[in-house]
Design a protein around this motif. Sequence first.
Motif, PDB file in Angstrom:
ATOM      1  N   GLY A  81       0.801  -1.222   0.000  1.00  0.00           N
ATOM      2  CA  GLY A  81       0.000   0.000   0.000  1.00  0.00           C
ATOM      3  C   GLY A  81       0.832   1.269   0.000  1.00  0.00           C
ATOM      4  N   LEU A  82       2.102   1.150  -0.288  1.00  0.00           N
ATOM      5  CA  LEU A  82       2.995   2.317  -0.319  1.00  0.00           C
ATOM      6  C   LEU A  82       3.084   2.839  -1.750  1.00  0.00           C
ATOM      7  N   TYR A  83       1.986   3.431  -2.198  1.00  0.00           N
ATOM      8  CA  TYR A  83       1.932   3.940  -3.561  1.00  0.00           C
ATOM      9  C   TYR A  83       1.048   5.170  -3.625  1.00  0.00           C
ATOM     10  N   ASP A  84       1.263   5.947  -4.700  1.00  0.00           N
ATOM     11  CA  ASP A  84       0.376   7.053  -5.019  1.00  0.00           C
ATOM     12  C   ASP A  84      -0.514   6.608  -6.170  1.00  0.00           C
ATOM     13  N   LYS A  85      -1.619   7.320  -6.362  1.00  0.00           N
ATOM     14  CA  LYS A  85      -2.555   6.964  -7.425  1.00  0.00           C
ATOM     15  C   LYS A  85      -2.497   8.010  -8.524  1.00  0.00           C
ATOM     16  N   GLU A  86      -2.416   7.531  -9.747  1.00  0.00           N
ATOM     17  CA  GLU A  86      -2.521   8.406 -10.910  1.00  0.00           C
ATOM     18  C   GLU A  86      -3.803   8.024 -11.628  1.00  0.00           C
ATOM     19  N   TYR A  87      -4.744   8.958 -11.682  1.00  0.00           N
ATOM     20  CA  TYR A  87      -6.063   8.666 -12.224  1.00  0.00           C
ATOM     21  C   TYR A  87      -6.095   8.849 -13.727  1.00  0.00           C
ATOM     22  N   SER A  88      -6.929   8.056 -14.368  1.00  0.00           N
ATOM     23  CA  SER A  88      -7.090   8.106 -15.814  1.00  0.00           C
ATOM     24  C   SER A  88      -8.067   9.217 -16.190  1.00  0.00           C
ATOM     25  N   GLU A 104     -11.565   2.563  -8.346  1.00  0.00           N
ATOM     26  CA  GLU A 104     -11.900   3.101  -7.029  1.00  0.00           C
ATOM     27  C   GLU A 104     -13.229   3.847  -7.149  1.00  0.00           C
ATOM     28  N   TYR A 105     -14.114   3.586  -6.189  1.00  0.00           N
ATOM     29  CA  TYR A 105     -15.403   4.267  -6.158  1.00  0.00           C
ATOM     30  C   TYR A 105     -15.374   5.298  -5.050  1.00  0.00           C
ATOM     31  N   ASP A 106     -15.726   6.527  -5.380  1.00  0.00           N
ATOM     32  CA  ASP A 106     -15.736   7.619  -4.410  1.00  0.00           C
ATOM     33  C   ASP A 106     -17.161   7.792  -3.896  1.00  0.00           C
ATOM     34  N   GLN A 107     -17.353   7.590  -2.584  1.00  0.00           N
ATOM     35  CA  GLN A 107     -18.681   7.680  -1.989  1.00  0.00           C
ATOM     36  C   GLN A 107     -19.242   9.096  -2.034  1.00  0.00           C
ATOM     37  N   GLU A 108     -18.378  10.084  -1.930  1.00  0.00           N
ATOM     38  CA  GLU A 108     -18.858  11.465  -1.892  1.00  0.00           C
ATOM     39  C   GLU A 108     -19.360  11.931  -3.252  1.00  0.00           C
ATOM     40  N   THR A 109     -18.592  11.678  -4.293  1.00  0.00           N
ATOM     41  CA  THR A 109     -18.984  12.129  -5.639  1.00  0.00           C
ATOM     42  C   THR A 109     -19.852  11.111  -6.349  1.00  0.00           C
ATOM     43  N   LYS A 110     -19.963   9.919  -5.792  1.00  0.00           N
ATOM     44  CA  LYS A 110     -20.749   8.830  -6.389  1.00  0.00           C
ATOM     45  C   LYS A 110     -20.245   8.480  -7.791  1.00  0.00           C
ATOM     46  N   GLU A 111     -18.936   8.529  -7.952  1.00  0.00           N
ATOM     47  CA  GLU A 111     -18.322   8.200  -9.234  1.00  0.00           C
ATOM     48  C   GLU A 111     -17.187   7.222  -9.021  1.00  0.00           C
ATOM     49  N   GLY A 112     -16.945   6.416 -10.032  1.00  0.00           N
ATOM     50  CA  GLY A 112     -15.813   5.512  -9.998  1.00  0.00           C
ATOM     51  C   GLY A 112     -14.761   6.003 -10.976  1.00  0.00           C
ATOM     52  N   ARG A 113     -13.497   5.787 -10.610  1.00  0.00           N
ATOM     53  CA  ARG A 113     -12.408   6.203 -11.479  1.00  0.00           C
ATOM     54  C   ARG A 113     -11.359   5.094 -11.525  1.00  0.00           C
ATOM     55  N   TYR A 114     -10.740   4.980 -12.682  1.00  0.00           N
ATOM     56  CA  TYR A 114      -9.649   4.030 -12.844  1.00  0.00           C
ATOM     57  C   TYR A 114      -8.331   4.735 -12.565  1.00  0.00           C
ATOM     58  N   PHE A 115      -7.403   3.972 -11.984  1.00  0.00           N
ATOM     59  CA  PHE A 115      -6.111   4.547 -11.654  1.00  0.00           C
ATOM     60  C   PHE A 115      -5.027   3.493 -11.781  1.00  0.00           C
ATOM     61  N   LYS A 116      -3.793   3.962 -11.765  1.00  0.00           N
ATOM     62  CA  LYS A 116      -2.668   3.036 -11.690  1.00  0.00           C
ATOM     63  C   LYS A 116      -1.861   3.369 -10.453  1.00  0.00           C
ATOM     64  N   LYS A 117      -1.231   2.350  -9.914  1.00  0.00           N
ATOM     65  CA  LYS A 117      -0.440   2.514  -8.700  1.00  0.00           C
ATOM     66  C   LYS A 117       0.984   2.903  -9.077  1.00  0.00           C
ATOM     67  N   ILE A 118       1.461   3.959  -8.451  1.00  0.00           N
ATOM     68  CA  ILE A 118       2.835   4.409  -8.654  1.00  0.00           C
ATOM     69  C   ILE A 118       3.536   4.305  -7.300  1.00  0.00           C
ATOM     70  N   PRO A 119       4.491   3.365  -7.172  1.00  0.00           N
ATOM     71  CA  PRO A 119       5.143   3.200  -5.873  1.00  0.00           C
ATOM     72  C   PRO A 119       5.898   4.459  -5.473  1.00  0.00           C
ATOM     73  N   ILE A 120       5.868   4.736  -4.172  1.00  0.00           N
ATOM     74  CA  ILE A 120       6.569   5.924  -3.686  1.00  0.00           C
ATOM     75  C   ILE A 120       8.076   5.695  -3.811  1.00  0.00           C
ATOM     76  N   ASN A 121       8.812   6.770  -3.921  1.00  0.00           N
ATOM     77  CA  ASN A 121      10.265   6.673  -4.015  1.00  0.00           C
ATOM     78  C   ASN A 121      10.856   6.438  -2.645  1.00  0.00           C
ATOM     79  N   VAL A 122      11.628   5.380  -2.544  1.00  0.00           N
ATOM     80  CA  VAL A 122      12.337   5.083  -1.308  1.00  0.00           C
ATOM     81  C   VAL A 122      13.791   4.786  -1.652  1.00  0.00           C
TER      82      VAL A 122
END
Length: 167
Positions: A32-39, A52-70
């Motif tokens: 879970g050590l990643y940032d999300k880049e949305y399409s 990912e489904y956002d409960q507040e906006t009632k919308e789903g969005r696709y994303f890719k995981k970008i691992p954080i730099n360590v």
Amino acid sequence: MNQRVQEFINQQKIQAEYNKNMEKAKVLNDLGLYDKEYSENPAWSEEYPDYEYDQETKEGRYFKKIPINVTDEEYEEILKYCKQSDNTTPVNKENKVAKVLTGIAYAIFIIGAILGFAMGYTKNILEDTYYFSFAVAVAWWGVSFIGGMFMLGFAEIIKLLNAIKNK
């Protein structure tokens, strides 16, 4: 050193570094050590496979995981603690309910096959003889097959949900 040998060694070093970076990215993403880049596109694509489904906006969005730099030191520290936590808190990978349902499904198959043969032998009242009624046997076999497949389906659903939970 021969030029081709040097090129081969350089290619192997590049490949080893690439494999190391891919493994590092996989470990960080799994933890879970990643940032999300949305399409920008609302549809699924290979580049943006996660949803990912956002409960507040009632919308789903696709994303890719970008691992954080360590740094390499931070990554080694992360690995050290990951291995410790894996050893101290084992996760039950198998679900007992799914095993029981699978066993019940196989029992339904076996009992249904036996009952199909047993109930298929019927008595002719007029002649006082026994004969095999294929229609009765197929009815028992069909019912037991459908029941067994439903039980196997439920067991598979539980296995898949357990696998998702353990991710």
